[in-house]
Design an enzyme around this catalytic site. Structure first.
Site: not given
Length: 576
Positions: A78-79
């Site tokens: 997600f990041d």
């Protein structure tokens, strides 16, 4: 995800301040590469991927720089700061990131890589972080700690924050008496330069420019460079500061940004803890050993008066100046200062009259030292040979050393040097105090020496009017020899001065029972009786005075009462 992904602390109730998370990995949980262990008791786990450097780890308030990749447990990313190519920076322990990060990263060393498994309670909790992080999600972060910059709230009140820009050397910090040499540049928050110096020296305790400099420099190492954020209370407060010369005005309640570099400092030691002997180190010495009492030292020295006039200069010819410490070959202040110096050290020693030449005018080699002069010595300790310490001696050497110190004490006592004599007797006792390894014969020799030294020291203490110490020394002797007449006699003298006349009488009577013809004890008994009569007389006068005042008070009260009784009928008659 977006570049502004900040891992904010979640706001729901299960993220309160009462979570039981420790400050660091518990002792004994040193991780090996590939090993995973839990940090604290809230489910945070750490798996070590790569060892870091050194032993230091960041602490709360430090600005850390990391690379990371964040995934869900199913591997969904997600990041990633690595994908963006820009390291992520934040202040540790300030709530700028999720709790699991604050707690996990403070266990890392510089260059370390680790995978943290963070339960939802230490991440985004029941709310998650839509759309990428679902509710109640456990997260994994592959983190590399690139570096950190220490930021300290040095006054613990938010008044001065210090950010280290360049690390200093060694581990020492300046103290109030030390003289520091610094560079600094001070600006307002808008960048306006208000003051700058490429080199200024000041005494830490006296401060310079604004209070923040003295506060900050005491937290800095040699060579350290720091950025200070200074609130008004440690700058120029509510009033500000008017313009002066080339320096612009500081507005009221201004916060300053000060870049401060500690170039060097001269350490100043308060040898006697009353500022009567101050030693400023001009050049550091070698090692850690220092001369002791009885050490033979070789020095170069120049003695100056307050006006700079030289009154002595020694050791600058072919041979260095050699003498023995604590033998009164130089003034007491110089002896004491040298015992706090290392080989090769150069120091400026300032000595007040109490430890110099005292209240008398003194002729020295090159000039007269006036009465009550404070003197200054520049001293270089070239070399020294220490006197053997007790632990370096065998049992017979200890007894011989104690005997020698006793004789030195006796000579000093006869010369009226009671304080120095007392020190010799104390040193002698220290040599033989622990007699466990002594043979029976050596124990007997040691006991005789201890008794003599303690009794002689008691005589010194009586001369110095240190009566409580004299009493204690005599009691020590009497614990081993209850019939020692000298100990009873000297303890009685101490009791008399302490106005404990009953105990003094007990000791004198016991001494006379043991030695009825002792002239000194008889004379002391006579003195004691006179003192008792004197105190009885004073007591009688004191109580007589009190009784007289009480009688006068009673008479006055009776007279007043009688006067009132006589006046009462008149008032009645008048009223009728």
């Amino acid at each position: 995800m977006d570049d502004d992904f900040e891992f904010p602390a979640a706001s729901d109730a299960n993220m309160d301040e009462e979570m039981d998370i420790p400050e660091d990995v518990p002792s004994g949980q040193i991780l090996k590469v590939g090993e995973e262990k839990e940090i604290g008791k809230a489910g945070l786990k750490k798996k070590l991927v790569k060892e870091g450097e050194g032993w230091e780890t960041p602490i709360t308030g430090d600005e850390v720089e990391v690379h990371y990749t964040g995934t869900l447990l199913d591997g969904t990313q997600f990041d990633s700061s690595r994908d963006r190519g820009i390291p992520f920076k934040f202040k540790l322990g300030q709530g700028q990131v999720i709790k699991g990060w604050d707690e996990g990263i403070k266990t890392m060393k510089k260059g370390e890589k680790a995978i943290f498994t963070i339960p939802s309670e230490l991440a985004y909790g029941e709310s998650g972080s839509p759309p990428t992080i679902p509710p109640n999600a456990t997260l994994q972060f592959d983190v590399e700690l690139l570096s950190w910059t220490s930021v300290r709230d040095i006054c613990k009140d938010g008044g001065i924050f210090k950010k280290i820009l360049a690390e200093g050397e060694k581990w020492e910090y300046p103290k109030n008496l030390d003289e520091v040499f610094v560079k600094y540049e001070a600006r307002l928050e808008d960048g306006t330069l208000i003051s700058k110096s490429d080199g200024v020296e000041f005494t830490v305790g006296d401060g310079y420019f604004c209070p923040a400099l003295a506060k900050a420099v005491k937290t800095m190492k040699k060579g350290e460079k720091a950025l200070l954020t200074v609130k008004p209370q440690y700058a120029f407060g509510e009033m500000g500061r008017p313009a002066s010369g080339e320096e612009v005005a500081v507005p009221p309640n201004a916060t300053l940004q000060i870049t401060l570099e500690l170039i060097s400092w001269k350490a100043v030691s308060d040898i006697t803890k009353d500022k009567k002997i101050l030693k400023k180190t001009l050049k550091e010495g070698e090692g850690y050993e220092r001369p002791n009492d009885g050490a033979v030292v070789q020095v170069k020295l120049i003695g100056k008066l307050h006006d700079g006039a030289i009154f002595t200069k020694k050791g600058y010819d072919e041979e260095p100046f050699e003498f023995k410490i604590d033998e009164e070959q130089v003034i007491d202040g110089l002896d004491r200062a040298l015992k706090n110096m290392k080989k090769g050290e150069v120091a400026l020693v300032t000595i007040q009259p109490d430890y110099a030449f005292g209240p008398s005018e003194t002729q020295q080699e090159l000039a007269i030292v006036p009465a009550n002069s404070t003197v200054h010595y520049e001293v270089e300790l070239l070399s020294f040979v220490k006197e053997k310490e007790s632990w370096e001696m065998n049992t017979q050497e200890k007894i011989e050393a104690a005997g020698k110190k006793k004789e030195e004490g006796n000579s000093l006592f006869k010369a009226g040097r009671y304080e120095r004599a007392s020190k010799r007797y104390e040193t002698a006792v220290r040599f033989i105090e622990r007699d466990t390894p002594f043979s029976d014969e050596e124990k007997q020799q040691a006991m005789v020496l201890k008794t003599t030294c303690n009794l002689n020291n008691a005589a010194c203490k009586l001369k110095l009017k240190e009566y409580k110490q004299a009493e204690k020394l005599c009691t020590k002797v009497l614990e081993h020899d209850s019939r020692n007449v000298k100990a009873l006699y000297r303890r009685a003298q101490a009791y008399m001065q302490l106005v404990d006349l009953d105990l003094a009488e007990l000791d004198i009577k016991k001494a006379l029972e043991i030695d009825p013809n002792n002239r000194d004890v008889k004379l002391e008994y006579k003195t004691l009786k006179e003192k008792v009569r004197e105190y009885n007389k004073k007591d009688a006068q004191f109580y007589g005075s009190i009784f007289a005042k009480m009688n006068k008070y009673e008479q006055a009260r009776s007279s007043n009462a009688a006067a009132k009784q006589e006046a009462a009928p008149m008032a009645i008659d008048g009223k009728a």
